[in-house]
Design a protein around this motif. Structure first.
Motif, mmCIF file in Angstrom:
data_model
loop_
_atom_site.group_PDB
_atom_site.id
_atom_site.type_symbol
_atom_site.label_atom_id
_atom_site.label_comp_id
_atom_site.label_asym_id
_atom_site.label_seq_id
_atom_site.Cartn_x
_atom_site.Cartn_y
_atom_site.Cartn_z
ATOM 1 N N ALA A 150 0.835 -1.215 0.000
ATOM 2 C CA ALA A 150 0.000 0.000 0.000
ATOM 3 C C ALA A 150 0.864 1.257 0.000
ATOM 4 O O ALA A 150 0.554 2.253 -0.668
ATOM 5 C CB ALA A 150 -0.926 -0.012 1.215
ATOM 6 N N ALA A 151 1.967 1.186 0.733
ATOM 7 C CA ALA A 151 2.853 2.368 0.819
ATOM 8 C C ALA A 151 3.499 2.671 -0.538
ATOM 9 O O ALA A 151 3.783 3.819 -0.870
ATOM 10 C CB ALA A 151 3.928 2.125 1.878
ATOM 11 N N ARG A 152 3.688 1.615 -1.329
ATOM 12 C CA ARG A 152 4.324 1.800 -2.643
ATOM 13 C C ARG A 152 3.342 2.298 -3.697
ATOM 14 O O ARG A 152 3.770 2.835 -4.740
ATOM 15 C CB ARG A 152 4.941 0.487 -3.130
ATOM 16 C CG ARG A 152 6.132 -0.014 -2.328
ATOM 17 C CD ARG A 152 6.953 -1.001 -3.160
ATOM 18 N NE ARG A 152 6.159 -2.155 -3.568
ATOM 19 C CZ ARG A 152 6.042 -3.273 -2.841
ATOM 20 N NH1 ARG A 152 6.645 -3.349 -1.665
ATOM 21 N NH2 ARG A 152 5.323 -4.305 -3.272
ATOM 22 N N LYS A 153 2.071 2.116 -3.477
ATOM 23 C CA LYS A 153 1.050 2.512 -4.459
ATOM 24 C C LYS A 153 -0.121 3.177 -3.754
ATOM 25 O O LYS A 153 -1.258 2.646 -3.776
ATOM 26 C CB LYS A 153 0.612 1.333 -5.322
ATOM 27 C CG LYS A 153 0.248 0.069 -4.578
ATOM 28 C CD LYS A 153 -0.054 -1.126 -5.519
ATOM 29 C CE LYS A 153 -1.175 -0.919 -6.450
ATOM 30 N NZ LYS A 153 -1.604 -2.153 -7.167
ATOM 31 N N PRO A 154 0.117 4.345 -3.137
ATOM 32 C CA PRO A 154 -0.931 4.999 -2.342
ATOM 33 C C PRO A 154 -2.188 5.259 -3.162
ATOM 34 O O PRO A 154 -2.105 5.682 -4.313
ATOM 35 C CB PRO A 154 -0.275 6.298 -1.873
ATOM 36 C CG PRO A 154 0.920 6.504 -2.739
ATOM 37 C CD PRO A 154 1.364 5.146 -3.176
ATOM 38 N N GLY A 155 -3.319 4.950 -2.545
ATOM 39 C CA GLY A 155 -4.614 5.223 -3.175
ATOM 40 C C GLY A 155 -5.019 4.228 -4.232
ATOM 41 O O GLY A 155 -6.102 4.328 -4.805
#
Ligand SMILES: CSC[C@H]1O[C@H](OP(=O)(O)O)[C@H](O)[C@@H]1O
Length: 367
Positions: A150-155
């Motif tokens: 999730a942190a690598r692809k926010p949203g």
């Protein structure tokens, strides 16, 4: 977990009579939620063989209660050993069945006949409660993997591919790989699940899709053979599966098709993680491909399929050409080299002897 807001486990002792065993009949899902009442070890054996109850941890817990049911009538040494052996023959691949029965025998052999039934129910309850807490912790230890994505692809959605059913109905509660997904979803992460239909019994499209839908987790059912294509096109961030037996060197037995998923993940650089409770470890075996017995089920499961007609009837139809033979191995073994890592109740580790002994040092002596 909950079904329409009502909390359930997948096996429990009937609170009204205090001794019969209640299960969800998984062969009736997703069409109806049918609760069965098991009153003896023969009904328990049938429930396991027919997959009314299924899922490696759950069949161990249900077999434990099956032994308790038998000892209510006859708790002699002969009965204890014979019923444990009979239940142990119901399905060969999931080591949890043997683990649970061995744990019951260790608890009951020292108890004098005449007192074994109460001890058996207590031991079976311990196995069930151990599974619930173990599966809850598996979810906790797997959560950071999804948080990192999730942190690598926010949203953007975290696309998880899973195979078969490893949810709360495959365990006493929470599930294994799905425990990770549930905890991520409940933590507010944008999880989306590619649900392999998981031929031939469709544990994915019938059971995992039902579970995820009931919990509000976004998901899409796909053909078993679509996973590689999705990985090639960057549509899978991680593969999360369960297992029926993990060997000392980290080989993983799981539902048929898992090995092919692992090959595709390896070829596309997609992380392939396996979630398991301690009851799924078989540290007495090293080479899973050579040593793990693979259950071969009735070929009709391949030649036919069960579904609901447009007017609501549940029917089984033949899908294969008349007269064709079928072959139905129910599991395969993924070599450790294709497994990114293992998620257990004690933490995550490499799929290797060193990795497993780091979490389970008590197995260092056995070889
Ligand atoms: C946490 S369930 C583990 C495992 O059990 C299932 O097999 P089956 O549906 O035949 O009982 C499947 O292999 C799951 O991954």
């Amino acid at each position: 977990m909950k079904i329409d807001g009502v909390p359930y486990r997948s096996v429990w002792v009937d609170p009204e009579d205090g001794w019969s065993v209640r299960i969800l009949d998984q062969t009736r899902l997703p069409w109806t939620v049918e609760i069965l009442r098991l009153v003896d070890e023969k009904q328990v054996a049938h429930a396991i063989k027919s997959m009314q109850v299924r899922g490696a941890p759950l069949i161990g817990a249900v077999a434990a209660y099956g032994l308790a049911l038998a000892l209510r009538r006859d708790d002699s040494d002969a009965a204890l050993e014979a019923v444990a052996a009979m239940l142990g023959r119901t399905r060969p691949t999931a080591i949890n069945l043997r683990w649970a029965l061995d744990r019951m025998l260790r608890a009951l052999r020292p108890v004098a006949p005449g007192n074994r039934a109460a001890a058996a129910y207590a031991a079976a309850a311990d196995i069930a409660e151990d599974d619930v807490e173990t599966c809850r912790r598996i979810g906790q230890h797997g959560l950071p993997l999804l948080q990192a994505i999730a942190a690598r692809k926010p949203g953007k959605p975290i696309n998880v591919l899973t195979h078969c059913n490893t949810g709360w109905i495959a365990t006493v509660d929470y599930g294994t790989a799905l425990s990770v997904i549930y905890q991520a979803h409940d933590a507010g992460l944008p999880v989306h699940v590619w649900v392999d239909e998981t031929r031939p019994r469709n544990q994915g499209s019938a059971l995992t899709a039902w579970e995820l839908g009931k919990h509000g987790v976004p998901h899409t059912v796909i053909a078993d053979n679509a996973g590689g294509h999705l990985m090639q096109h960057g549509e899978v961030d991680i593969v999360l599966v369960g297992t029926d037996r993990v060997t000392r060197q980290g080989d993983v037995a799981n539902k048929i098709g898992t090995y092919l998923k692992a090959l595709a993940a390896h070829d596309n650089g997609v992380p392939f993680w396996v979630a398991l409770p301690h009851s799924t470890l078989d540290m007495s075996v090293r080479d899973g491909v050579r040593e793990i017995p693979i259950e071969e089920r009735d070929a009709r499961e391949v030649l036919e399929t069960t579904g609901q007609t447009w007017d609501g009837r549940v029917e089984t139809v033949r899908t294969a050409a008349p007269g064709s033979a079928g072959l139905n191995p129910a599991f395969d073994v993924t070599p450790a080299r294709l497994v990114t890592g293992l998620i257990t109740e004690r933490g995550r580790c490499d799929a290797s002897e060193a990795g497993l002994l780091g979490l389970y040092p008590e197995f260092a002596a056995a070889a």
